[in-house]
Design an enzyme around this catalytic site. Structure first.
Site, PDB file in Angstrom:
ATOM      1  N   GLN A 133      -0.434   1.685   2.279  1.00 33.02           N
ATOM      2  CA  GLN A 133      -0.467   0.220   2.266  1.00 33.02           C
ATOM      3  C   GLN A 133       0.916  -0.392   2.423  1.00 33.02           C
ATOM      4  OE1 GLN A 133      -1.848   0.498  -1.992  1.00 33.02           O
ATOM      5  NE2 GLN A 133      -0.654  -1.389  -2.190  1.00 33.02           N
ATOM      6  N   HIS A 182      -4.199  -1.801 -10.138  1.00 29.75           N
ATOM      7  CA  HIS A 182      -4.191  -0.984  -8.922  1.00 29.75           C
ATOM      8  C   HIS A 182      -5.547  -0.329  -8.739  1.00 29.75           C
ATOM      9  CE1 HIS A 182      -2.319   1.222  -5.683  1.00 29.75           C
ATOM     10  NE2 HIS A 182      -2.456   2.405  -6.255  1.00 29.75           N
ATOM     11  N   ASN A 194      -4.394   8.203  -3.559  1.00 26.29           N
ATOM     12  CA  ASN A 194      -3.685   6.930  -3.594  1.00 26.29           C
ATOM     13  C   ASN A 194      -3.514   6.391  -2.173  1.00 26.29           C
ATOM     14  OD1 ASN A 194      -2.254   4.739  -4.607  1.00 26.29           O
ATOM     15  ND2 ASN A 194      -0.889   5.983  -5.853  1.00 26.29           N
TER      16      ASN A 194
END
Length: 446
Positions: free
Chosen positions: A64, A364, A385
């Site tokens: 990201q 998150h 992740n």
């Protein structure tokens, strides 16, 4: 009357500090290396290994970059896991920029509608101040993503790739929020002048046109149709021409998002287990899905996640990733740092107290892709992740079960994994929470 700090008090504290020789050693270590490096538990870094009894192979991780779109990446990752398996794709990605464009556009409309709804309230009311504090941002929740997909569909990353501002969102957010606050001034002034709702809507329409332009310049314009071309793992070429984003989702993902539910663990007095909750003014798409959670005890939450992993489906989850974690090692463990021994004092807040006193909240979103079971009980979890391959073990983290208990707040699972009692509980009308309730926090960790 408030009591000030006196020189006598400061002197007493200094004497207490310097009265023990070991304090100098600890102080030197922390000052030179920082709190975490000086207190790291090396035993944890050697025992938290990337081996799991139940594991779903998911391939290369996404990145990201400098944006807070973790919730979006995590959700799209769960979709691509299915696609990679069914269509034999090699490290395929869905366009996070496409959903990002529509999310920011919808959030702008959501904010402007909220401004109109609260136009009678004074500027210094808590609600108006809360709305103006962040007109829009990168963060989000699972239900916000489902609203976007149901309205706009999805596209492959190759069709709408990342841009500079999608991967580095700070400046775009600053520009959008400056414009939206300016728009809020105009709408509130027009309301005070007694303008009709039709006139207010026309003004808002002009504002949204400007927002669309900003987004198109920074992110590109979303495609209405496209060609999907790829080679599978068997080197067979495929082409699907003139497909729409909705058609693409239905054909290549095909999940019924209405069948997925958000399960949370919020052990606070004001949120009894077995009840559903929603949050005022939390959302992105006007007319989209309402944010809804079912609050359960932590053991139930974990068992639901385990059932879905065993069913070969990865799990979107939300947590407070910044607590007792290490990005380089990719470890989340309550024993990772020994603050208590280093500082000689306890840190003993409960999970519920951390929520109530704003010490922790969901920050998150990531994906559970595995779990290690010993005699049927989990002791560690595998986490995918979205921080690229340089973090953790090529982007994968390992989370201790104790850390899961303390800092994980939400999982999204298919309804089929719920017991009949939980299904009945889910069907309840949700209790409405205030906009600033910690359960309404957005996943947006960079």
């Amino acid at each position: 009357m408030a009591k000030e700090i006196s020189a006598v008090m400061a002197g007493k504290y200094s004497d207490q500090l310097n009265g023990q020789e070991q304090h100098q050693v600890i102080r030197n270590a922390i000052m030179k290396n920082g709190i975490d490096a000086a207190t790291v538990n090396s035993e944890v870094t050697s025992t938290m290994i990337q081996v799991f009894s139940e594991e779903i192979q998911t391939g290369k991780v996404t990145n990201q970059k400098q944006s807070g779109r973790c919730w979006m990446f995590a959700a799209l990752n769960t979709f691509r896991h299915k696609m990679n398996h069914v269509f034999k794709l090699n490290d395929f990605e869905l366009s996070q920029n496409y959903t990002n464009f529509w999310d920011k556009f919808e959030k702008a409309n959501f904010f402007l509608e909220s401004v109109l709804e609260t136009a009678d309230q004074p500027l210094d009311s808590r609600l108006v101040a809360w709305l103006l504090s962040t007109p829009q941002q990168d963060g989000g929740q699972w239900d916000m993503l489902t609203s976007l997909i149901e309205k706009y569909g999805i596209v492959p990353k190759q069709v709408m790739p990342e841009t500079f501002q999608s991967s580095n969102s700070r400046k775009l957010n600053a520009v959008l929020n400056a414009k939206l606050r300016e728009d809020a001034i105009k709408l509130r002034n027009l309301h005070d002048e007694g303008k009709s709702r039709g006139e207010l809507d026309q003004a808002k329409d002009d504002m949204l046109s400007e927002i669309y332009k900003i987004l198109a310049f920074c992110l590109g314009e979303p495609p209405k149709t496209f060609d999907f071309e790829y080679r599978d793992k068997d080197n067979v070429f495929h082409r699907d021409q003139g497909i729409t984003p909705h058609e693409f989702y239905k054909k290549y993902v095909g999940l019924n998002l209405d069948e997925y539910v958000s399960i949370i663990n919020a052990p606070t007095k004001d949120k009894p287990y077995g009840k559903t909750y929603t949050v005022q003014y939390l959302g992105n798409v006007i007319g989209g899905n309402r944010i809804k959670y079912l609050n359960v005890d932590m053991e139930t939450l974990k068992q639901l996640a385990i059932r879905q992993i065993k069913d070969n489906e990865t799990v979107w989850f939300g947590c407070d990733v910044g607590k007792l974690s290490n990005r380089d090692h990719g470890i989340m463990d309550t024993e990772l740092y020994d603050y208590e021994k280093a500082f000689g004092m306890p840190f003993q807040m409960t999970k519920g107290e951390r929520l109530d006193y704003l010490e922790s909240c969901l920050t998150h979103a990531m994906v559970l892709t595995g779990v290690n079971l010993v005699d049927g009980n989990p002791n560690r979890w595998k986490v995918e992740n979205s921080w690229g391959e340089k973090a953790g073990d090529k982007g994968y983290f390992v989370m201790s079960d104790k850390w899961m208990d303390e800092y994980t707040y939400q999982v999204v699972v298919h309804k089929k994994h719920l017991s009949e009692d939980l299904k009945k509980a889910w069907d309840q009308e949700p209790i409405q929470l205030k906009p600033w309730d910690p359960i309404g926090s957005l996943a947006m960790m960079r």
